[in-house]
Scaffold this motif. Structure first.
Motif, mmCIF file in Angstrom:
data_model
loop_
_atom_site.group_PDB
_atom_site.id
_atom_site.type_symbol
_atom_site.label_atom_id
_atom_site.label_comp_id
_atom_site.label_asym_id
_atom_site.label_seq_id
_atom_site.Cartn_x
_atom_site.Cartn_y
_atom_site.Cartn_z
ATOM 1 N N LEU A 1 1.978 13.710 5.813
ATOM 2 C CA LEU A 1 3.051 13.920 5.152
ATOM 3 C C LEU A 1 3.773 12.459 4.897
ATOM 4 C CD1 LEU A 1 5.294 15.252 3.469
ATOM 5 C CD2 LEU A 1 6.498 15.870 5.721
ATOM 6 N N ALA A 2 3.647 11.838 6.065
ATOM 7 C CA ALA A 2 4.286 10.539 6.086
ATOM 8 C C ALA A 2 3.330 9.383 5.089
ATOM 9 C CB ALA A 2 4.220 9.703 7.529
ATOM 10 N N SER A 3 2.002 9.584 5.276
ATOM 11 C CA SER A 3 1.177 8.787 4.348
ATOM 12 C C SER A 3 1.304 9.262 3.052
ATOM 13 C CB SER A 3 -0.368 9.108 5.021
ATOM 14 O OG SER A 3 -0.621 8.671 6.099
ATOM 15 N N GLU A 4 1.316 10.309 2.585
ATOM 16 C CA GLU A 4 1.585 10.730 1.129
ATOM 17 C C GLU A 4 2.862 10.212 0.778
ATOM 18 O OE1 GLU A 4 -0.661 11.949 -0.933
ATOM 19 O OE2 GLU A 4 -2.070 11.491 0.721
ATOM 20 N N LEU A 5 4.017 10.186 1.494
ATOM 21 C CA LEU A 5 5.233 9.745 1.251
ATOM 22 C C LEU A 5 5.197 8.479 0.609
ATOM 23 C CD1 LEU A 5 7.870 12.210 3.526
ATOM 24 C CD2 LEU A 5 7.331 12.141 1.087
ATOM 25 N N GLN A 6 4.429 7.472 1.853
ATOM 26 C CA GLN A 6 4.509 6.121 1.465
ATOM 27 C C GLN A 6 3.691 5.750 0.162
ATOM 28 O OE1 GLN A 6 2.018 3.468 3.896
ATOM 29 N NE2 GLN A 6 3.983 2.317 4.326
ATOM 30 N N LYS A 7 2.747 6.562 -0.135
ATOM 31 C CA LYS A 7 2.035 6.326 -1.428
ATOM 32 C C LYS A 7 2.808 6.457 -2.837
ATOM 33 C CE LYS A 7 -2.378 7.789 0.323
ATOM 34 N NZ LYS A 7 -3.608 9.004 0.323
ATOM 35 N N THR A 8 3.867 7.591 -2.637
ATOM 36 C CA THR A 8 4.620 7.938 -3.800
ATOM 37 C C THR A 8 5.841 7.111 -3.998
ATOM 38 O OG1 THR A 8 5.574 9.553 -2.621
ATOM 39 C CG2 THR A 8 3.475 10.452 -3.743
ATOM 40 N N SER A 9 6.205 6.680 -2.808
ATOM 41 C CA SER A 9 7.675 5.874 -2.605
ATOM 42 C C SER A 9 7.439 4.520 -1.778
ATOM 43 C CB SER A 9 8.807 6.499 -2.348
ATOM 44 O OG SER A 9 9.846 6.034 -2.376
ATOM 45 N N PRO A 10 6.599 3.465 -1.939
ATOM 46 C CA PRO A 10 6.544 2.647 -1.123
ATOM 47 C C PRO A 10 7.607 2.050 -0.196
ATOM 48 C CG PRO A 10 4.940 2.257 -2.944
ATOM 49 C CD PRO A 10 6.094 3.307 -3.336
ATOM 50 N N SER A 11 8.845 1.993 -1.240
ATOM 51 C CA SER A 11 10.068 1.383 -0.646
ATOM 52 C C SER A 11 10.719 2.341 0.505
ATOM 53 C CB SER A 11 11.116 1.359 -1.732
ATOM 54 O OG SER A 11 11.518 2.616 -2.313
ATOM 55 N N ARG B 1 6.820 -1.630 9.592
ATOM 56 C CA ARG B 1 7.854 -2.274 8.833
ATOM 57 C C ARG B 1 9.161 -1.670 9.134
ATOM 58 N NH1 ARG B 1 4.158 -2.228 4.390
ATOM 59 N NH2 ARG B 1 5.037 -0.560 3.498
ATOM 60 N N PRO B 2 10.143 -2.376 8.958
ATOM 61 C CA PRO B 2 11.352 -1.659 9.397
ATOM 62 C C PRO B 2 11.669 -0.064 8.686
ATOM 63 C CG PRO B 2 11.826 -3.988 8.957
ATOM 64 C CD PRO B 2 10.542 -3.492 8.298
ATOM 65 N N VAL B 3 12.100 0.964 9.525
ATOM 66 C CA VAL B 3 12.389 2.367 9.063
ATOM 67 C C VAL B 3 13.669 2.226 8.379
ATOM 68 C CG1 VAL B 3 12.978 4.578 9.957
ATOM 69 C CG2 VAL B 3 11.118 3.445 10.684
ATOM 70 N N ASN B 4 13.922 3.052 7.186
ATOM 71 C CA ASN B 4 14.928 3.331 6.509
ATOM 72 C C ASN B 4 15.009 4.864 6.068
ATOM 73 O OD1 ASN B 4 12.999 3.857 4.110
ATOM 74 N ND2 ASN B 4 13.504 1.641 3.129
ATOM 75 N N SER B 5 14.232 5.814 6.583
ATOM 76 C CA SER B 5 14.396 7.110 6.442
ATOM 77 C C SER B 5 13.697 7.810 7.393
ATOM 78 C CB SER B 5 13.719 7.501 4.928
ATOM 79 O OG SER B 5 14.398 6.807 3.980
ATOM 80 N N THR B 6 14.284 8.864 7.993
ATOM 81 C CA THR B 6 13.953 9.623 9.062
ATOM 82 C C THR B 6 13.881 11.212 8.690
ATOM 83 O OG1 THR B 6 14.890 8.110 10.753
ATOM 84 C CG2 THR B 6 14.506 10.274 11.351
ATOM 85 N N ALA B 7 12.844 11.769 9.144
ATOM 86 C CA ALA B 7 12.585 13.025 9.024
ATOM 87 C C ALA B 7 12.562 13.973 10.693
ATOM 88 C CB ALA B 7 11.648 13.615 8.088
#
Length: 335
Positions: A76-86, A50-56
């Protein structure tokens, strides 16, 4: 693994699995008036298409490379998506100058210091016309590169279009100058030992045995041995040793206390200290505690300090679960 891929393979996907994507990219070019300038090699990790809206950005330490942080960055990327799917996070892992696939790139000229290592990141952003990173994560020397990047953004050193990161994660990296009496000297001994070796080495096993004979631990010796690549009939380093030594000198001699004393408005600096790390003199801890608890003015950012238990300096290896437990709930918090 990536260093043995063909140039064609590097242009596309290195590794692709459902919901876990790693892409390895060659060094793009910035075209100037007098010459072309290659920018840093990097990898991208995403957990969906899906289109990216945040970059680290994720920055390794001395003698390291992007591969050191692949596993943790995926988690980290996987856990962040779980906590904030948007939030669709993209992790950009950069090989700093003189390290990994950025070693030997023409145009990354001296001085090899924290300021130029940080400017390389800005050039990477500009060369791709990316949005500026929301978060920068740096371990050890990479932590100081992250601090320099933020300070330079705040000062306008990268141009008026540069955008300050919303958050820095500085992982077990002392923000001030590091005196020779404030270290156990292991890094200096490693660099001295590597400098005494021949330019071509027979095998990783030979190197590991040599390092152990000189008093280094097996784990450290094996990690050093993993930084070899084929060169003719022998092996050589994936990093530029003499330039890396110059970067280490800059790391020790550069202080960013001024940034912690007054973080720029709109940015949070998160310092993570490893519980068993030997890099934190008492006077540094006292100053860090004072700055993290002082009342901030309205035009200042924020400084937060976390202690990572059961970990030495290699935070992503010693206690990755604990590091995730600190980072995920505190990633880009609004303040």
């Amino acid at each position: 693994m990536g260093r043995f891929l063909s140039s064609a393979a590097r242009r596309r996907c290195l590794l692709s699995a459902p919901f876990n994507i790693l892409r390895l990219f060659p060094t793009p070019q910035l075209h100037g008036v007098l010459r072309s300038l290659e920018t840093l090699a990097y990898e991208e990790i995403r957990v969906s298409e899906r289109p990216v809206n945040s970059t680290a950005f994720v920055l390794h330490g001395l003698l390291g490379s992007t591969r050191n942080w692949r596993t943790f960055s995926r988690s980290l990327a996987s856990e962040l998506q779980k906590t904030s799917p948007s939030n669709e996070w993209r992790m950009v892992l950069a090989d700093l100058r003189n390290h990994g696939r950025s070693s030997g790139i023409r145009g990354l000229d001296p001085p090899h210091d924290m300021a130029n290592a940080a400017r390389d990141l800005a050039n990477l952003v500009k060369s791709h016309e990316w949005e500026w990173p929301d978060v920068v994560i740096g371990h050890s020397m990479g932590g100081k590169v992250a601090l320099d990047f933020a300070a330079s953004c705040a000062l306008g050193n990268y141009g008026e279009n540069a955008v300050l990161p919303k958050q820095l994660w500085v992982l077990d990296s002392v923000p001030g100058k590091v005196g020779s009496d404030e270290s156990d000297g292991e890094v200096e001994k490693v660099l001295q030992t590597l400098s005494s070796l021949p330019s071509a080495l027979p095998s990783p096993n030979w190197l590991v045995d040599h390092m152990i004979e000189h008093g280094f631990s097996k784990s450290l010796s094996e990690w050093i041995g993993s930084n070899l690549k084929k060169s003719g009939d022998g092996l050589t380093w994936t990093f530029d040793l003499q330039a890396a030594i110059a970067m280490f000198d800059s790391y020790r001699e550069t202080s960013y206390w001024h940034l912690l004393e007054k973080p720029p408005s709109g940015m949070e600096i998160v310092m993570v200290r490893a519980e068993n790390s030997d890099r934190w003199p008492k006077h540094v801890l006292d100053k860090l505690f004072y700055l993290s608890t002082k009342v901030r003015k309205a035009d200042e950012g924020k400084l937060t300090v976390h202690l990572l238990p059961k970990s030495g300096h290699w935070v992503h290896v010693d206690n990755p679960k604990g590091l995730l437990e600190i980072m995920v709930p505190n990633f880009m918090m609004k303040f």
